[in-house]
Design an enzyme around this catalytic site. Structure first.
Site, short mmCIF file in Angstrom:
data_model
loop_
_atom_site.label_atom_id
_atom_site.label_comp_id
_atom_site.label_asym_id
_atom_site.label_seq_id
_atom_site.Cartn_x
_atom_site.Cartn_y
_atom_site.Cartn_z
N GLU A 170 0.27 -0.82 -14.52
CA GLU A 170 -0.06 0.59 -14.84
C GLU A 170 0.59 1.09 -16.12
O GLU A 170 1.18 2.16 -16.16
CB GLU A 170 0.33 1.50 -13.66
CG GLU A 170 -0.36 1.12 -12.36
CD GLU A 170 -0.02 2.04 -11.20
OE1 GLU A 170 0.83 2.94 -11.36
OE2 GLU A 170 -0.59 1.83 -10.11
N ASN A 216 -1.79 -5.64 -14.40
CA ASN A 216 -2.42 -5.01 -13.23
C ASN A 216 -2.59 -3.50 -13.46
O ASN A 216 -1.64 -2.84 -13.92
CB ASN A 216 -1.51 -5.25 -12.01
CG ASN A 216 -2.16 -4.94 -10.69
OD1 ASN A 216 -3.28 -5.37 -10.41
ND2 ASN A 216 -1.45 -4.19 -9.84
N HIS A 258 -8.40 0.87 -6.13
CA HIS A 258 -8.19 2.04 -5.26
C HIS A 258 -9.35 3.00 -5.49
O HIS A 258 -9.41 3.68 -6.52
CB HIS A 258 -6.87 2.74 -5.61
CG HIS A 258 -5.66 1.95 -5.26
ND1 HIS A 258 -5.33 1.63 -3.96
CD2 HIS A 258 -4.69 1.40 -6.03
CE1 HIS A 258 -4.20 0.93 -3.95
NE2 HIS A 258 -3.80 0.76 -5.19
N GLU A 289 -5.52 -4.49 -5.03
CA GLU A 289 -5.00 -3.44 -4.12
C GLU A 289 -6.16 -2.63 -3.53
O GLU A 289 -6.12 -1.40 -3.49
CB GLU A 289 -4.07 -2.48 -4.89
CG GLU A 289 -2.95 -3.18 -5.63
CD GLU A 289 -1.95 -2.21 -6.28
OE1 GLU A 289 -1.99 -1.00 -6.00
OE2 GLU A 289 -1.13 -2.70 -7.08
N ASP A 291 -8.54 -0.43 -1.57
CA ASP A 291 -8.75 0.45 -0.42
C ASP A 291 -9.73 1.55 -0.86
O ASP A 291 -9.89 1.80 -2.04
CB ASP A 291 -7.45 1.01 0.19
CG ASP A 291 -6.55 1.76 -0.75
OD1 ASP A 291 -6.97 2.08 -1.88
OD2 ASP A 291 -5.40 2.06 -0.35
C1 XIL Z 1 2.57 2.18 -3.06
C2 XIL Z 1 2.99 1.77 -1.66
O1 XIL Z 1 1.83 1.43 -0.93
C3 XIL Z 1 3.72 2.89 -0.97
O2 XIL Z 1 4.24 2.47 0.29
C4 XIL Z 1 4.87 3.36 -1.86
O3 XIL Z 1 5.50 4.48 -1.26
C5 XIL Z 1 4.35 3.73 -3.24
O4 XIL Z 1 3.68 2.62 -3.79
N1 XIL Z 1 -0.28 1.12 -7.19
C6 XIL Z 1 0.61 0.08 -7.01
C7 XIL Z 1 1.35 -0.04 -5.73
O5 XIL Z 1 0.71 -0.79 -7.89
O6 XIL Z 1 2.61 -0.62 -5.89
C8 XIL Z 1 1.45 1.28 -5.00
O7 XIL Z 1 2.03 1.04 -3.72
C9 XIL Z 1 0.10 1.93 -4.90
C10 XIL Z 1 -0.47 2.20 -6.26
#
Ligand code: XIL
Length: 394
Positions: A170, A216, A258, A289, A291
């Site tokens: 990020e 990422n 996401h 990641e 969802d």
């Molecule tokens: C999130 C976790 O799922 C949570 O439990 C934590 O409190 C915050 O981070 N992008 C990412 C992840 O790269 O590391 C993040 O994970 C979600 C967004």
């Protein structure tokens, strides 16, 4: 059939069985792909289907189904939090490896690959680090050295055990940030300038010559205008192209995935095109990641819930189909597999959001789970061919 042709036919059958990762079907026991796990079905395409793992849930003796599914349904795991800097080095100079080690052991026991997450990110940094920079007790020069040591220490510890590392996470802003022109954002860019990105990949490579090193980010599932000033996918594409031209050892681009059903989102061909453009740079890709959250409605209101479940399933499926279509797409990881353990309700609460994963709160598979499964079952040659992984860049 001649003897020789029989032998050839038998060899092909054996190879097919091996490739399909199944035992041959018989009349009394027909092959039932729906009984296979997502992980096993993915391996037919050399695709690793993974999940982020919440260590507290994994260790909760009152919640055995979490561990069972994490072990059996997936062929890859990622630490949801256990490998972040604040988890590993809460006190300066003292690393606590317990949780991260435990995940790596769990993966080994269950023959799962590990995506290492994350070496360099502006969030979940230890307080001693951010406070030290803020009060001036940690100089810029010292900060760079601390980052080098952190990357070296962590990568070294898990050398040979991590398949893909998220080296930098990020680093790029979004069009809704200020200023709206896309730029390098956050703690590391502010304190070290954008060169920290190239440095991080070089340090990671020096510590593990075999792991695949990933950049990422989110909001890069499809390309937009093609102008890097407002199209984040284009910005990331151009950034990686530039890094490669400088000989920086970057092997992959991770698209977090996401998504939310309240947004427009993308179709399979748009996402496929994006993966192909990244792949054309000569790097691997992955969904890291995934969802698909929804704004929550009245509990139990099926008129509201059904469209959300369907839209969520459709988006999971779009990313899976795109991944299957592009041979560089090595893995598809969901960010938690059950609504019982998902970061979404905690992080998106105004308005409240949830229902973002592939199993409900009672570990019942949702429509999204079945859609992913059918994507994996129905995919095959000539359009879907096995993954091809790059060699880690020297
Ligand atoms: C999130 C976790 O799922 C949570 O439990 C934590 O409190 C915050 O981070 N992008 C990412 C992840 O790269 O590391 C993040 O994970 C979600 C967004």
């Amino acid at each position: 059939m001649t003897h020789r042709r029989w032998i050839t036919a038998a060899a092909v059958a054996v190879a097919t069985v091996a490739a399909l990762n199944t035992v041959p079907a018989t009349a009394s026991r027909p092959y039932d792909p729906t009984a296979q796990s997502l992980g096993a079905l993915g391996l037919r395409h050399k695709l690793h289907v993974g999940t982020a793992v919440d260590m507290a849930a994994l260790n909760d003796a009152n919640d055995p189904e979490y561990r069972r599914l994490a072990a059996s349904e997936f062929s890859s795991v990622t630490a949801e939090n256990a490998m972040k800097w604040e988890s590993l080095e809460p006190t300066r100079g003292t690393y606590d490896w317990a949780a991260a080690d435990q995940l790596v052991e769990f993966a080994k026991r269950n023959r799962q690959s590990v995506r290492g997450h994350v070496l360099v990110w502006h969030n979940q940094l230890p307080a001693w680090l951010t406070a030290g920079v803020a009060d001036g007790s940690i100089s810029k020069q010292e900060l760079r050295e601390l980052l080098r040591r952190h990357i070296t220490t962590v990568v070294n510890r898990y050398k040979g055990k991590i398949w893909q590392w998220d080296v930098v996470n990020e680093a790029v802003s979004d069009p809704w940030d200020t200023p709206s022109t896309l730029h390098y954002k956050g703690f590391w860019a502010q304190n070290l300038g954008p060169d920290y990105i190239a440095d991080a990949f070089r340090w990671a490579r020096a510590a593990d010559p075999r792991a695949l090193l990933f950049y990422n980010d989110y909001n890069i599932e499809a390309f937009g205008s093609g102008n890097p000033a407002d199209d984040k996918s284009q910005f990331v594409h151009d950034m990686v192209k530039g890094l490669l031209a400088q000989g920086v050892p970057i092997d992959g681009i991770g698209s977090q995935g996401h998504l939310g059903t309240q947004y427009g989102n993308y179709d399979t061909l748009q996402v496929t095109a994006a993966l192909k453009r990244f792949a054309a740079l000569g790097v691997a890709t992955a969904f890291t990641e995934v969802d698909v959250r929804s704004e929550l409605t009245e509990p139990g209101d099926s008129a509201e819930i059904n469209p959300r479940l369907q839209a969520s399933a459709a988006n999971f499926s779009v990313l899976m189909k795109a991944c299957l279509a592009v041979r560089s797409c090595l893995s598809y990881t969901v960010w938690g597999f059950s609504d019982r353990h998902s970061w979404v309700p905690e992080w998106f609460d105004d308005p409240p959001q949830g229902m973002a994963t592939i199993y409900d709160e009672n570990y019942q598979p949702k429509r999204a789970y079945h859609e992913l499964k059918s994507d994996l079952i129905f995919a095959g040659p000539p359009y879907v061919l096995p993954r091809v992984a790059p060699r880690p860049r020297g």
